[in-house]
Design an enzyme around this catalytic site. Structure first.
Site, PDB file in Angstrom:
ATOM      1  N   ARG A 103      18.576 -25.912  50.238  1.00  0.00           N
ATOM      2  CA  ARG A 103      19.770 -25.606  50.373  1.00  0.00           C
ATOM      3  C   ARG A 103      19.780 -24.443  52.022  1.00  0.00           C
ATOM      4  O   ARG A 103      20.835 -24.352  52.357  1.00  0.00           O
ATOM      5  CB  ARG A 103      19.702 -23.927  48.959  1.00  0.00           C
ATOM      6  CG  ARG A 103      20.920 -23.488  49.115  1.00  0.00           C
ATOM      7  CD  ARG A 103      21.010 -21.908  47.983  1.00  0.00           C
ATOM      8  NE  ARG A 103      20.488 -22.375  46.912  1.00  0.00           N
ATOM      9  CZ  ARG A 103      20.066 -21.837  46.438  1.00  0.00           C
ATOM     10  NH1 ARG A 103      19.703 -20.085  45.822  1.00  0.00           N
ATOM     11  NH2 ARG A 103      19.780 -22.212  45.133  1.00  0.00           N
ATOM     12  N   ASN A 142       3.889 -14.738  39.878  1.00  0.00           N
ATOM     13  CA  ASN A 142       4.916 -14.189  38.755  1.00  0.00           C
ATOM     14  C   ASN A 142       3.246 -13.132  38.063  1.00  0.00           C
ATOM     15  O   ASN A 142       3.424 -12.967  37.123  1.00  0.00           O
ATOM     16  CB  ASN A 142       5.336 -14.982  37.914  1.00  0.00           C
ATOM     17  CG  ASN A 142       4.366 -15.917  37.552  1.00  0.00           C
ATOM     18  OD1 ASN A 142       3.093 -15.977  38.183  1.00  0.00           O
ATOM     19  ND2 ASN A 142       4.284 -16.723  36.524  1.00  0.00           N
ATOM     20  N   GLY A 158      -2.112 -14.582  45.479  1.00  0.00           N
ATOM     21  CA  GLY A 158      -3.346 -15.145  44.825  1.00  0.00           C
ATOM     22  C   GLY A 158      -3.927 -15.293  45.799  1.00  0.00           C
ATOM     23  O   GLY A 158      -3.211 -13.986  46.757  1.00  0.00           O
ATOM     24  N   GLY A 190      -2.268 -14.058  40.292  1.00  0.00           N
ATOM     25  CA  GLY A 190      -2.133 -13.381  41.207  1.00  0.00           C
ATOM     26  C   GLY A 190      -2.616 -12.091  41.043  1.00  0.00           C
ATOM     27  O   GLY A 190      -2.206 -11.617  40.012  1.00  0.00           O
ATOM     28  N   SER A 234       0.476 -21.394  42.899  1.00  0.00           N
ATOM     29  CA  SER A 234       0.058 -22.325  41.037  1.00  0.00           C
ATOM     30  C   SER A 234      -1.707 -21.587  40.453  1.00  0.00           C
ATOM     31  O   SER A 234      -2.356 -21.768  41.396  1.00  0.00           O
ATOM     32  CB  SER A 234      -0.522 -23.681  41.558  1.00  0.00           C
ATOM     33  OG  SER A 234      -1.024 -24.374  40.524  1.00  0.00           O
ATOM     34  N   THR A 271     -11.999 -22.714  49.170  1.00  0.00           N
ATOM     35  CA  THR A 271     -12.117 -22.289  49.899  1.00  0.00           C
ATOM     36  C   THR A 271     -12.739 -20.815  49.735  1.00  0.00           C
ATOM     37  O   THR A 271     -12.467 -21.038  48.500  1.00  0.00           O
ATOM     38  CB  THR A 271      -9.980 -22.049  50.589  1.00  0.00           C
ATOM     39  OG1 THR A 271     -10.164 -23.565  51.403  1.00  0.00           O
ATOM     40  CG2 THR A 271     -10.747 -21.385  51.787  1.00  0.00           C
ATOM     41  N   ASP A 318       8.973 -15.760  38.050  1.00  0.00           N
ATOM     42  CA  ASP A 318       8.595 -17.263  37.895  1.00  0.00           C
ATOM     43  C   ASP A 318       8.995 -18.367  38.719  1.00  0.00           C
ATOM     44  O   ASP A 318      10.150 -18.511  38.189  1.00  0.00           O
ATOM     45  CB  ASP A 318       8.259 -17.545  36.564  1.00  0.00           C
ATOM     46  CG  ASP A 318       8.079 -18.776  35.978  1.00  0.00           C
ATOM     47  OD1 ASP A 318       7.580 -19.442  36.506  1.00  0.00           O
ATOM     48  OD2 ASP A 318       7.921 -19.025  34.939  1.00  0.00           O
ATOM     49  N   TYR A 331      -3.914 -29.713  36.244  1.00  0.00           N
ATOM     50  CA  TYR A 331      -3.695 -29.316  37.775  1.00  0.00           C
ATOM     51  C   TYR A 331      -3.714 -30.895  38.477  1.00  0.00           C
ATOM     52  O   TYR A 331      -3.143 -30.933  39.688  1.00  0.00           O
ATOM     53  CB  TYR A 331      -5.206 -28.517  37.799  1.00  0.00           C
ATOM     54  CG  TYR A 331      -5.129 -28.098  38.705  1.00  0.00           C
ATOM     55  CD1 TYR A 331      -4.875 -27.108  39.740  1.00  0.00           C
ATOM     56  CD2 TYR A 331      -6.335 -28.478  40.033  1.00  0.00           C
ATOM     57  CE1 TYR A 331      -4.195 -26.472  41.083  1.00  0.00           C
ATOM     58  CE2 TYR A 331      -5.754 -27.619  41.500  1.00  0.00           C
ATOM     59  CZ  TYR A 331      -5.182 -27.240  42.291  1.00  0.00           C
ATOM     60  OH  TYR A 331      -5.439 -26.572  43.561  1.00  0.00           O
TER      61      TYR A 331
END
Ligand code: UDP
Length: 311
Positions: free
Chosen positions: A107, A34, A12, A38, A76, A176, A58, A146
């Site tokens: 993790r 994904n 993106g 992007g 996103s 931006t 994804d 969103y």
């Protein structure tokens, strides 16, 4: 200390610039995207970079990236046109996707920085917006896919911090712009630049009195790196605090491009925020961060990109 870091949404606009900045600092970067909004072209210059690898994935589906020490969660859809088209996908990436990435950070004991948004404030009745403001969001309107996904993500990030001790950061990003903004994603500056360069009328939604504040991408990336090095886990606003009406912004684009395009008024989309401007006192004091590039300079820096995109 050099690290192996993960960037989601790497293909993106912001994700790709962030990958560049992290690589320039010497880190090894794993990019994930994904391609729902992007573009591979945003990363094509990294094809022969040995410290960069890419996973087409994804993030709503769990995956194992291998050990990472920092996770930047930027995946996103982000323009109103994109997230309205991809409403359910936007809700999923901000909920299941964010939880999966928090699990991954947990993790590996990785630090975590989440790209949140000024949309958490909705159509704000506190102005300029401070981080302590809870917002004024329509939970069922067209922007809710969103806004509520991003608000859920903030809740998830705080929960993983509080319950599991994940070392998290929350960045509320205001408008931006710069090179790699998609020319067809419907955002105001990309629309205006393309319209001006093509000699088409600039489309102002409503009467153009609504306001936004526009941060040039290199300023924002600098702020992201500073926040990543800080220990602050509560939200931090980042954006340029100079507020423009959309009409003023159209005139600025005409001046920068030297275009003689007309301006036409179109209907204002439902729930379009009437004003938006960040209070960046926290970023200033905590991170010593301050945007350096004003709108005129940033549009000039972006001009060549938009010219080549429409060529
Ligand atoms: N806008 C506009 N003309 C356009 C695109 C957007 O007047 O061609 C307005 C839009 O209604 C909003 C502002 O510009 O008030 C910023 O829109 P954008 O889609 O860039 O992002 P937002 O800040 O609303 O998320």
């Amino acid at each position: 200390m050099l690290q192996r870091v993960l960037v989601t949404g790497a293909a993106g606009f912001l994700g790709s610039h962030l990958c560049d900045a992290l690589l320039a600092e010497g880190h090894t970067v794993v990019g994930v995207d994904n391609f729902c909004t992007g573009h591979a072209s945003n990363l094509s210059h990294l094809a022969s970079e040995p410290r960069f690898s890419f996973l087409e994935q994804d993030i709503c589906k769990p995956f194992d990236s291998g050990e990472v020490s920092f996770l930047f969660n930027f995946a996103s859809p982000a323009s109103p046109v994109d997230y309205t088209r991809l409403g359910v996908e936007t809700l999923l990436v901000g909920s299941a996707g964010t939880i999966n990435m928090l699990d991954l950070a947990r993790r590996y004991g990785a630090r975590f920085l989440h790209a949140s948004t000024s949309e958490c404030y909705g159509d704000p009745d506190v102005h300029p917006q401070i981080e302590a403001y809870w917002g004024h969001v329509n939970p069922i309107g067209p922007r809710s896919v969103y806004d509520e996904a991003k608000r859920f993500s903030e809740a998830a990030v705080m929960a993983y911090h509080r319950y599991y001790g994940v070392d998290t950061r929350l960045l509320r990003i205001f408008n931006t712009y710069g090179p790699r903004l998609q020319i067809d994603d419907g955002r105001v500056l990309s629309n205006f630049m393309v319209q001006a360069l093509r000699g088409e009328p600039l489309t102002i939604y409503g009467d153009g009195s609504q306001t936004r504040s526009f941060c040039y991408v290199s300023d924002l990336i600098d702020g992201i790196l500073r926040l990543s090095r800080s220990d602050e886990h509560l939200p931090v606003n980042m954006g340029n605090p100079v507020e423009w009406t959309i009409l003023e912004c159209a005139k600025e684009v005409l001046a920068v491009t030297g275009s003689s395009s007309d301006i036409v008024l179109k209907p204002l989309p439902q729930d379009d925020p009437t004003r938006r401007c960040p209070d960046i006192t926290k970023a200033r004091t905590l991170l010593g961060w301050e945007p350096e590039i004003n709108l005129r300079q940033g549009l000039l820096k972006s001009l060549q990109y938009f010219k080549s995109e429409i060529a």
